[in-house]
Scaffold this active site. Structure first.
Site, PDB file in Angstrom:
ATOM      1  N   ARG A  18       2.233  -8.825 -37.026  1.00 24.58           N
ATOM      2  CA  ARG A  18       1.834 -10.225 -36.898  1.00 24.58           C
ATOM      3  C   ARG A  18       1.522 -10.629 -35.458  1.00 24.58           C
ATOM      4  NH1 ARG A  18       6.111 -14.782 -37.451  1.00 24.58           N
ATOM      5  NH2 ARG A  18       7.285 -13.096 -38.380  1.00 24.58           N
TER       6      ARG A  18
ATOM      7  N   HIS B 175      -1.877  17.548   9.004  1.00 25.48           N
ATOM      8  CA  HIS B 175      -1.588  16.583   7.950  1.00 25.48           C
ATOM      9  C   HIS B 175      -1.765  17.155   6.547  1.00 25.48           C
ATOM     10  CE1 HIS B 175      -1.411  13.791  11.228  1.00 25.48           C
ATOM     11  NE2 HIS B 175      -1.337  12.724  10.446  1.00 25.48           N
TER      12      HIS B 175
ATOM     13  N   ASN C 111      -7.558   8.625   6.893  1.00 25.91           N
ATOM     14  CA  ASN C 111      -7.087   7.270   6.614  1.00 25.91           C
ATOM     15  C   ASN C 111      -7.798   6.718   5.386  1.00 25.91           C
ATOM     16  OD1 ASN C 111      -6.179   5.139   9.428  1.00 25.91           O
ATOM     17  ND2 ASN C 111      -5.106   6.822   8.495  1.00 25.91           N
TER      18      ASN C 111
ATOM     19  N   TYR D 266       6.888  -8.437 -36.629  1.00 22.12           N
ATOM     20  CA  TYR D 266       6.173  -8.767 -35.397  1.00 22.12           C
ATOM     21  C   TYR D 266       5.153  -7.704 -34.998  1.00 22.12           C
ATOM     22  CZ  TYR D 266       9.605 -12.481 -34.434  1.00 22.12           C
ATOM     23  OH  TYR D 266      10.390 -13.599 -34.485  1.00 22.12           O
TER      24      TYR D 266
ATOM     25  N   PHE E 239      -5.278   0.462   5.623  1.00 22.73           N
ATOM     26  CA  PHE E 239      -4.847   1.678   4.924  1.00 22.73           C
ATOM     27  C   PHE E 239      -3.622   1.445   4.059  1.00 22.73           C
ATOM     28  CE2 PHE E 239      -3.277   1.819   9.380  1.00 22.73           C
ATOM     29  CZ  PHE E 239      -1.961   1.486   9.126  1.00 22.73           C
TER      30      PHE E 239
ATOM     31  N   GLU F   6       5.623   3.746  10.990  1.00 22.34           N
ATOM     32  CA  GLU F   6       5.156   3.335   9.664  1.00 22.34           C
ATOM     33  C   GLU F   6       6.392   2.941   8.858  1.00 22.34           C
ATOM     34  OE1 GLU F   6       3.139   6.927   8.666  1.00 22.34           O
ATOM     35  OE2 GLU F   6       1.681   6.668  10.278  1.00 22.34           O
TER      36      GLU F   6
ATOM     37  N   TYR G 241      -7.482   4.091  20.028  1.00 20.06           N
ATOM     38  CA  TYR G 241      -6.597   4.829  19.128  1.00 20.06           C
ATOM     39  C   TYR G 241      -7.380   5.763  18.214  1.00 20.06           C
ATOM     40  CZ  TYR G 241      -3.414   5.985  15.383  1.00 20.06           C
ATOM     41  OH  TYR G 241      -2.673   6.688  14.470  1.00 20.06           O
TER      42      TYR G 241
END
Length: 517
Positions: A287, A87, A199, A284, A337, A422, A57
């Site tokens: 404190r 991409h 990746n 608060y 990834f 995905e 791959y």
């Protein structure tokens, strides 16, 4: 750049203090030569896979749903270049130089672990960009945090190929021109190298680390300003007694209470109301500072541990495992990834940043309220004629409210991509990216509190606060004078915010923070 301090990266052994230095710039990076053998062996394994011709791959196949498509050897370089170009689809404002520099360093460190199958020159090319101050133009939007930060890392890789744009000294130019001006060569990607560069979780991790370092500085500033507010409001230091925190046992609470005790130690203002003070307990926001800020510190420490691991991780795919004893070698597909650890860490850090600001805003509200603080209304003489800090508090409230919306977790969302290949993603990149915006909001809130607390201290003169806080007060007054009557206030807030951005208060608390430990 010859005058920059050197740093040698030992892959897998980066510590947070080193990563802070890298993000700050002004250094020259190199990789420990001890990593060379693993890098070369990994690249040789990829070469052997290509020579054998068996499908692997991303090495000699298409990507995602196209993984069953075999690519001939003669087209493997084109396959990697096409991957990068297709991409590079990011949009939005460009990531800043500090973030881009950290991305380059983290990617180089990850590849240098020797599980990614890239040649040494790829790692050298990444560090050469950092060292020369040639920053790839990386749009901030377009990643879902699995399969890694594909789009932003594609824009980073384009620059190595001499395509797209880079930023040098704040000036945008074509990547090929920027490389040539710096004496750098255009890189031609070999088998697996484009995929290894695209990746990985380096963008989301770099953004989250930037958020972590901002959160540490903000935490320290808020502890200091909170201590100053205690004295400005003539509050008690009894809530910081170590016995109170020891019986609860929360480590962050114990550590931060000790800082409050140290900051307030020796205050004349405190000594002045140890007797004949009819108040029983403070609100608060004064404190419970150790309890709230201690919980934030615990979150910051947990996030730091996760991000320190991720900064050293190998997160591309597939991974290349080299032969043992000279026999065999294997390329394995997995899912490192997937940036879920970063997404959850960033979401957690968002809560801490929001709470630091929220508590600071409450102390501002207390200081301007004469019935609670005992100070002049809105911290100004002749209230009515003067509005004083009235609207400065409104600004703080607006920013605190905005942070509440931004603190909504990003990791609970997922949209499937790549034709459902995905089918679960982390949204880590947005989870981390919004941290810097939240930090900027909180910095402004704490800056306003610092001005308000300094104003309150002035009203107690000639009584002085503690020696340590007197130094802080002097630093504030060196930037912003006493607010005697209404004036154009925005520049004062900007000056206080800039003061905090310089991190000058961090050292007062730094020993309990993870990147300073």
């Amino acid at each position: 750049m010859d005058n920059q301090a050197p740093m040698q990266i030992k892959p897998g052994a980066l510590i947070l203090a080193d990563i802070r230095r890298i993000a700050g710039g002004g250094i020259q990076l190199s990789i420990d030569p001890a990593s060379d053998a693993a890098i070369l062996a990994s690249a040789a394994t990829v070469h052997a896979v290509v020579a054998q011709g068996a499908p692997a791959y991303g090495i000699n196949t298409g990507f995602g749903k196209l993984a069953k498509t075999h690519i001939p050897d003669a087209q493997l370089e084109q396959l990697q270049a096409n991957l990068v170009r297709s991409h590079a689809v990011g949009i939005g404002a460009l990531l800043d130089d500090a973030t881009v520099g950290l991305i380059l360093a983290l990617k180089a460190a990850s590849l240098a672990r020797g599980f990614s199958g890239v040649r040494p020159l790829v790692i050298e090319a990444l560090l050469a960009l950092y060292n020369a101050g040639v920053y790839p133009c990386i749009p901030s939007k377009g990643s879902v945090g699995a399969s890694g930060d594909l789009a932003p890392l594609a824009h980073m890789t384009l620059a190595l190929m001499g395509e797209g744009e880079v930023r040098v000294g704040g000036k945008l130019m074509q990547a090929r021109e920027g490389l040539a001006n710096a004496g750098l060569q255009v890189l031609t990607l070999a088998a697996k190298e484009g995929l290894a560069l695209l990746n990985g979780t380096q963008v989301s991790t770099a953004l989250a680390l930037r958020g972590l370092f901002e959160a540490e500085d903000l935490f320290a500033a808020a502890v200091v300003s909170g201590a100053l507010s205690v004295d400005a409001a003539r509050g008690s230091d009894a809530p910081f007694d170590p016995r109170i925190h020891a019986v609860r046992g929360q480590p962050g609470q114990i550590d931060v209470a000790a800082k409050y005790r140290k900051l307030l130690g020796g205050s004349e203002i405190r000594r002045s109301h140890l007797v004949n003070d009819d108040r029983v307990q403070d609100p608060y926001s004064l404190r419970c500072q150790p309890q709230v800020m201690g919980a934030c510190l615990d979150l910051i420490r947990n996030v730091a541990a996760t991000l320190a691991i991720e900064a050293n991780a190998v997160t591309d795919n597939p991974l290349v495992f080299t032969p043992e004893n000279g026999v065999g070698g294997e390329v394995l597909s997995g899912g490192n990834f997937h940036a879920e650890p970063v997404a959850l860490a960033a979401d957690t850090l968002a809560l801490a940043i929001a709470e630091i600001g929220a508590l600071s805003e409450r102390r501002i509200a207390l200081l301007i309220d004469a019935t609670l603080s005992g100070l002049p209304p809105f911290l100004v003489r002749e209230p009515g004629l003067n509005s004083g800090f009235m609207m400065a508090h409104v600004t703080a409230a607006a920013l605190a409210s905005e942070n509440k919306s931004l603190a909504h977790p990003a990791s609970v969302d997922s949209l499937p991509t790549s034709a459902n290949q995905e089918d679960h993603v982390s949204m880590a990149t947005f989870a981390a990216r919004r941290l810097l915006e939240m930090a900027a909001n909180t910095r402004c809130i704490v800056g306003i509190e610092l001005l308000a607390a300094a104003q309150g201290i002035d009203f107690h003169a000639p009584l002085a606060t503690s020696p340590g806080l007197q130094n802080v007060h002097a630093l504030v007054r060196g930037r912003v004078p006493f607010y005697a009557e209404d004036r154009y206030f925005a520049p004062d807030i900007a000056a206080a915010t800039q003061f905090l951005e310089e991190g000058k208060l961090t050292a007062m608390v730094g020993s309990i923070l993870p990147s300073f430990a």
